[in-house]
Design an enzyme around this catalytic site. Sequence first.
Site, mmCIF file in Angstrom:
data_model
loop_
_atom_site.group_PDB
_atom_site.id
_atom_site.type_symbol
_atom_site.label_atom_id
_atom_site.label_comp_id
_atom_site.label_asym_id
_atom_site.label_seq_id
_atom_site.Cartn_x
_atom_site.Cartn_y
_atom_site.Cartn_z
ATOM 1 N N GLU A 272 53.361 43.921 41.793
ATOM 2 C CA GLU A 272 52.550 44.797 42.643
ATOM 3 C C GLU A 272 51.785 43.988 43.689
ATOM 4 O OE1 GLU A 272 50.306 46.731 39.530
ATOM 5 O OE2 GLU A 272 52.199 47.120 38.509
ATOM 6 N N GLU B 276 54.133 49.027 34.427
ATOM 7 C CA GLU B 276 54.129 47.714 33.762
ATOM 8 C C GLU B 276 55.225 47.560 32.710
ATOM 9 O OE1 GLU B 276 52.107 46.046 35.403
ATOM 10 O OE2 GLU B 276 50.595 47.459 36.108
ATOM 11 N N PHE C 190 47.075 41.690 37.032
ATOM 12 C CA PHE C 190 45.866 41.283 36.310
ATOM 13 C C PHE C 190 46.285 41.110 34.844
ATOM 14 C CE2 PHE C 190 43.577 43.119 39.865
ATOM 15 C CZ PHE C 190 42.351 42.455 39.878
ATOM 16 N N ALA C 191 45.849 40.042 34.216
ATOM 17 C CA ALA C 191 46.236 39.817 32.813
ATOM 18 C C ALA C 191 45.875 41.014 31.940
ATOM 19 C CB ALA C 191 45.578 38.557 32.277
ATOM 20 N N ASP C 192 44.760 41.675 32.270
ATOM 21 C CA ASP C 192 44.319 42.845 31.497
ATOM 22 C C ASP C 192 45.434 43.894 31.398
ATOM 23 O OD1 ASP C 192 40.989 42.517 32.040
ATOM 24 O OD2 ASP C 192 42.342 41.694 33.526
ATOM 25 N N PHE C 193 46.180 44.040 32.485
ATOM 26 C CA PHE C 193 47.172 45.116 32.533
ATOM 27 C C PHE C 193 48.412 44.815 31.698
ATOM 28 C CE2 PHE C 193 45.456 45.990 37.086
ATOM 29 C CZ PHE C 193 44.258 46.405 36.527
ATOM 30 N N HIS D 199 39.127 44.043 34.220
ATOM 31 C CA HIS D 199 39.725 43.128 35.196
ATOM 32 C C HIS D 199 39.235 41.694 35.010
ATOM 33 C CE1 HIS D 199 40.353 47.026 37.150
ATOM 34 N NE2 HIS D 199 41.277 46.459 37.895
#
Lengths: 326, 323
Positions: B29, B59, B82-85, B128
């Site tokens: 993205e 994702e 973002f690693a969170d996602f 985030h």
Amino acid sequence: MSYPKDFLLNLYKTMVRIRNFEIMAEKLFLEGELPGFIHLYIGEEAIATGVIADLRKDDFITSTHRGHGHMIAKGANINRMMAELYGRTTGYCKGKGGSMHIADFSIGVLGANGVVGGGLPIAVGAGLGIKMKKTDQVVVAFFGDGASNTGAFHESLNFASIYKLPVIFVVENNKFASTATTKETTSIENISDRAVGYGIPGITIDGNDVITIYETAKEMIKRAREDGGPSLIEAKTYRIKGHFVGDPELYRDKKEVEEFWLNEPIRKFEKKLVEEKMLNETEKRKIWEDAQKEIEEAVTFAKESPVPNNEDALTDLFVNDSGYDY
Amino acid sequence: MREITFAEALGEAISEEMEKDPTIFTYGEDIAKQGGIFGAYKSLLGKFPERIFDTPISEEVIYGSALGAALVGMRPIVEFHFADFLFTGIQSITLQIEKIRYMTGGQGKLHLLLRGPDGISNSAAAQHSESIETIFMHTPGIKVIIPSTPYDIKGLIKTALKGDDPVICFEHKMLYKIKGLVPEEEYTIPLGVADIKKEGNDVTIVTMSHMVHESLKAAEELEKEDICAEVIDLRTLVPWDKNKVIESVKKTNHLVVAHETWKRAGWGAEITSVVQEEALDYLDAPIIRVGAKNVPMPFAPQLQDFVTPNYKDIIDAVKKVLR
């Protein structure tokens, strides 16, 4: 059915081989011979057979937890399949995968999958890879009606559509997602209607009629091969057996099973073949006997194969190193 | 040797390998037109228009498709935004990418790279700011690289792109703009080889990512009090360089493990455990871990600062371990 006899009998043989493999797997499991879980494809043989009949060896498929039929139709070695069910070193996965994870990348089977919907993103990725390589291969993603309610299904159809990937999505609607009926878990009657939301063709067909399946798949495969993009085929069938071997099946009436059994795909096709004088009793008996013999030999092969050594559990994670000792 | 930024070094590694290897392509993205939200792909803008593209926010299929593409012979690089996602598509990694080679008895080569930003930045708050590398250390099947300098990211990304195993790379948001010396000639850095960023005799600090810089700052302060810390940057978590850590502990007899992720069950716990299992006799004091407080990241700047570990926490830990 204006097809050569050889072609039609090959379809029939494939279905009979799948059926016999499944009958044997069920028997062995009930006898306590096989560890793990077994999910049977009995009554759904026409779908794998009809779709894969038009695939080339270098085309790809992704399969499901109910995957023996897809493997056999794509040309898998029955001995190695049975050995895997037994957890032996000669099995497709050297005994590390079992029934739910059988794969043979060399014939384009990118794996059965123990996660409902898990194969769809992989199929899309194979399609993406093909697109990048600019070859004319295609991918078929087999999955069930249960998977059509996962996020992976919806993400995959959208993704395949926007990049026009050569992926044919084949939903085997067998009326059950585990113990729940499709009716109670799915918002619409025909899952193929969901294709509209992704701007791709969707079609619902009789999943017990191998010729209809073959003809529909052929059209969608041609489309994908010629860069026309993905499509969704819904093949309506019925899960004759429980979700897994040993399922108490508290969620349905046995009478319903009996009714659907009258419409099972092998008997249905057989009737047509006999009517059109493509199959006589002698030929039929030989096809069944050959299949039974082949499966029995596979069982012998599996039983005579070595069980893995404990150290084997510590290999095959990575290519470049062992991956376990740090 | 010239100085370039962390993002430029990453871009060079990808661009040089793409020139050589037509099977490499990269998607995710906000990367093709914008160069990544933290500028990771800025130096790639306009290059390889057919091999760098933007995707929908999907994702599970983005990560899972990398697996499928690798299985048909390509080398995909996926940016995870973002690693969170990663959590929104995690099954494609933990149930598919990590397992498929093993459970098919070693069939196929999963040459794919997942990479993207992680870590705490300016009030990005709870969804985030995460660093979730420990999860991929815990679940076997993917290699984990976490570079802290321009030199390291270029060398490690090159190794990942030349190898045949799946790799995930975490790039701390605060690192993209830092500058460092990077040779123009070809080099690679093997996985599993830690780098001693500063030598010392009194205490070993094992760390990674942005905390390497906090640790170096702490070490500089500690020098003023005649405490000489050795700062070891693991650089890769799977595999991690156990030998270098234990060698250092044998020399300093004191160990602090510092990471930005939560202290509770963070990877520091694993390092600590292995060191006490294998080198307890060399330790003069209990090992101390430094990590974030065990809460989601709050928004208000003061609260974020309170929860985030920094060089002062490392100094305190060192002093405690030496007491």
